[in-house]
Design an enzyme around this catalytic site. Structure first.
Site, PDB file in Angstrom:
ATOM      1  N   ASP A 184      42.731  36.981  39.056  1.00 61.60           N
ATOM      2  CA  ASP A 184      41.907  36.876  37.854  1.00 61.60           C
ATOM      3  C   ASP A 184      42.652  37.484  36.664  1.00 61.60           C
ATOM      4  O   ASP A 184      43.609  38.234  36.835  1.00 61.60           O
ATOM      5  CB  ASP A 184      40.572  37.603  38.047  1.00 61.60           C
ATOM      6  CG  ASP A 184      39.745  37.000  39.161  1.00 61.60           C
ATOM      7  OD1 ASP A 184      39.889  35.786  39.411  1.00 61.60           O
ATOM      8  OD2 ASP A 184      38.957  37.741  39.791  1.00 61.60           O
ATOM      9  N   ASP A 208      39.338  37.967  32.302  1.00 60.63           N
ATOM     10  CA  ASP A 208      38.316  38.483  33.216  1.00 60.63           C
ATOM     11  C   ASP A 208      37.852  39.859  32.758  1.00 60.63           C
ATOM     12  O   ASP A 208      36.930  39.990  31.984  1.00 60.63           O
ATOM     13  CB  ASP A 208      38.842  38.505  34.644  1.00 60.63           C
ATOM     14  CG  ASP A 208      37.739  38.851  35.650  1.00 60.63           C
ATOM     15  OD1 ASP A 208      36.583  38.448  35.417  1.00 60.63           O
ATOM     16  OD2 ASP A 208      38.025  39.521  36.641  1.00 60.63           O
ATOM     17  N   ARG A 264      29.799  46.945  31.577  1.00 65.58           N
ATOM     18  CA  ARG A 264      30.723  47.530  32.563  1.00 65.58           C
ATOM     19  C   ARG A 264      31.628  48.601  31.949  1.00 65.58           C
ATOM     20  O   ARG A 264      32.844  48.448  31.882  1.00 65.58           O
ATOM     21  CB  ARG A 264      31.577  46.450  33.234  1.00 65.58           C
ATOM     22  CG  ARG A 264      30.758  45.429  33.989  1.00 65.58           C
ATOM     23  CD  ARG A 264      31.632  44.505  34.805  1.00 65.58           C
ATOM     24  NE  ARG A 264      30.843  43.553  35.577  1.00 65.58           N
ATOM     25  CZ  ARG A 264      31.338  42.714  36.470  1.00 65.58           C
ATOM     26  NH1 ARG A 264      32.634  42.696  36.714  1.00 65.58           N
ATOM     27  NH2 ARG A 264      30.545  41.882  37.134  1.00 65.58           N
TER      28      ARG A 264
END
Length: 386
Positions: A184, A208, A264
């Site tokens: 990724d 990503d 995140r």
């Protein structure tokens, strides 16, 4: 017998000699008040370029001290060529120093560079990539991977616009060509890695995420970085079913999140994270999230909520069976613009339990602006003080 004239000359000489020392001491004290303890450890030395390895003594948190990255057997390697060959790297390129050479390697750069990696760079154990003094960009294609390696420092690099990579052959971290599956588009990905220090890098705009700590990786410190312009910023823990991440321990300290980060910061599964003295300039979905019963202690962070949208710092994926097992605790955090933090009832999150080499003092949140003002890769030349 010494004459008055001689005394006068001596007085002038003493003044000339002592004034710069006094001036530097005064300047150092002033700078010290504006730096966190990691930067104080090396940056106050005006001759740090001669003593680059001093950096290895400055790390804190779960990574501990990076003693295994220095010593008499240390190989000093300078990158002079920005080109990249993923299978047969040439001496002088970054991949040759990071993947081919084995043992303790300290990598520096001859000049400012824009490096476009043809395949992910797999970094060998006991390697330091030190970008201080120049402006190094790794961008616009493949980026960095730490795969089954240990004792690695990544310092003062700009990593951005990383793209996903198809399966292919690449020089592995053991100096041998290996087959690598699809990757990724992460800026830095840790896979079964340990004792990793990621400090003072600038990361943004990747396909990503910016930083993944996965598949049993542990003893990681993420400090002084600038994360910006990104949807998914930092993932700690591979997936819900990967129970080896129960042993994961990560310290996230003195980082600058934003502007334009969505989620995140970090998102954690299974393991333990100590998140301290960071600044958050807004978010869209959430700042800190988790699933699968993680433990997270948020301490003396400054959360500045966005003007519009979610004001809640946290997010929990309850899942089918783990809704009551995760533990999030906030201690000494500051919340601006209506930000809020839904903590676990009872605050059962364990302490970080650092040993002597890992421990550091979490500073009052009112100093977070000063502690994080130098976050990211340094803007400096070969002659200026960074």
């Amino acid at each position: 017998m010494v004459s008055r004239g001689t005394n006068f000359v001596l007085a002038i000489m003493i003044t000339i000699i002592s004034t710069p020392i006094h001036s530097f001491a005064k300047q150092s004290k002033s700078l010290e008040l504006k730096m966190n303890m990691i930067d104080q450890c090396w940056k106050l030395n005006p001759e740090w370029r001669k003593y680059r390895q001093q950096l290895a003594t400055c790390s804190v948190g779960y990574v501990g001290k990076m003693k295994n990255n220095t010593g008499k057997d240390l190989i000093h390697y300078k990158v002079i060529d920005s080109n990249d060959d993923p299978i047969s790297p040439k001496p002088g390129t970054l991949r040759y120093g990071a993947s081919v050479i084995q043992g303790k390697v300290w990598i520096t750069f001859q000049k400012n560079m824009n490096i476009r990696l043809m395949k992910p760079l797999l970094i060998s154990s006991f390697t330091t990539i030190d970008g201080r003094g120049v402006n190094v960009h790794i961008a616009n294609n493949a980026c960095l991977m730490i795969f089954k390696a240990t004792n690695i420092i990544i310092h003062s690099i700009r990593i951005h616009h990383c793209k996903a990579q198809a399966p292919g052959m690449v020089m592995g971290p053991n100096g041998k060509v290996i087959s690598l599956g699809q990757v990724d588009g992460d800026a830095i990905r840790l896979v079964t890695a340990s004792k990793i220090w990621i400090d003072h890098n600038t990361l943004y705009n990747c396909e990503d995420g910016l930083l993944d700590v996965t598949r049993g990786s542990t003893d990681v410190t993420i400090s002084n970085n600038w994360f910006r312009e990104q949807d998914k910023v930092m993932l700690l823990g591979h997936d819900d079913g990967y129970v080896r991440d129960l042993n994961m321990k990560v310290t996230v300290v003195y980082n600058h999140f934003g502007p334009n980060c969505n989620q995140r910061m970090p998102r954690i599964r299974h393991g333990y994270a100590h998140v301290a003295n960071n600044i958050y300039l807004g978010w869209m979905q959430y700042a800190i999230g988790g699933s699968m019963g993680p433990n997270l202690k948020s301490e003396a962070n400054l959360f500045i909520a966005p003007k519009d949208g979610s004001k809640e710092v946290t997010w929990r994926n309850n899942g089918r069976t783990n809704g009551d097992k995760w533990e999030f605790h906030s201690k000494g955090d500051a919340f601006k613009n209506g930000a809020s933090f839904a903590v676990t009832q009872g605050g059962r999150v364990p302490k970080p339990n650092y040993n002597k080499e890992q421990s550091f003092k979490v500073v009052d949140v009112k100093f977070v602006h000063a502690l994080t003002r130098l976050s990211g890769a340094f803007q400096c030349s070969r002659t200026s003080i960074c």
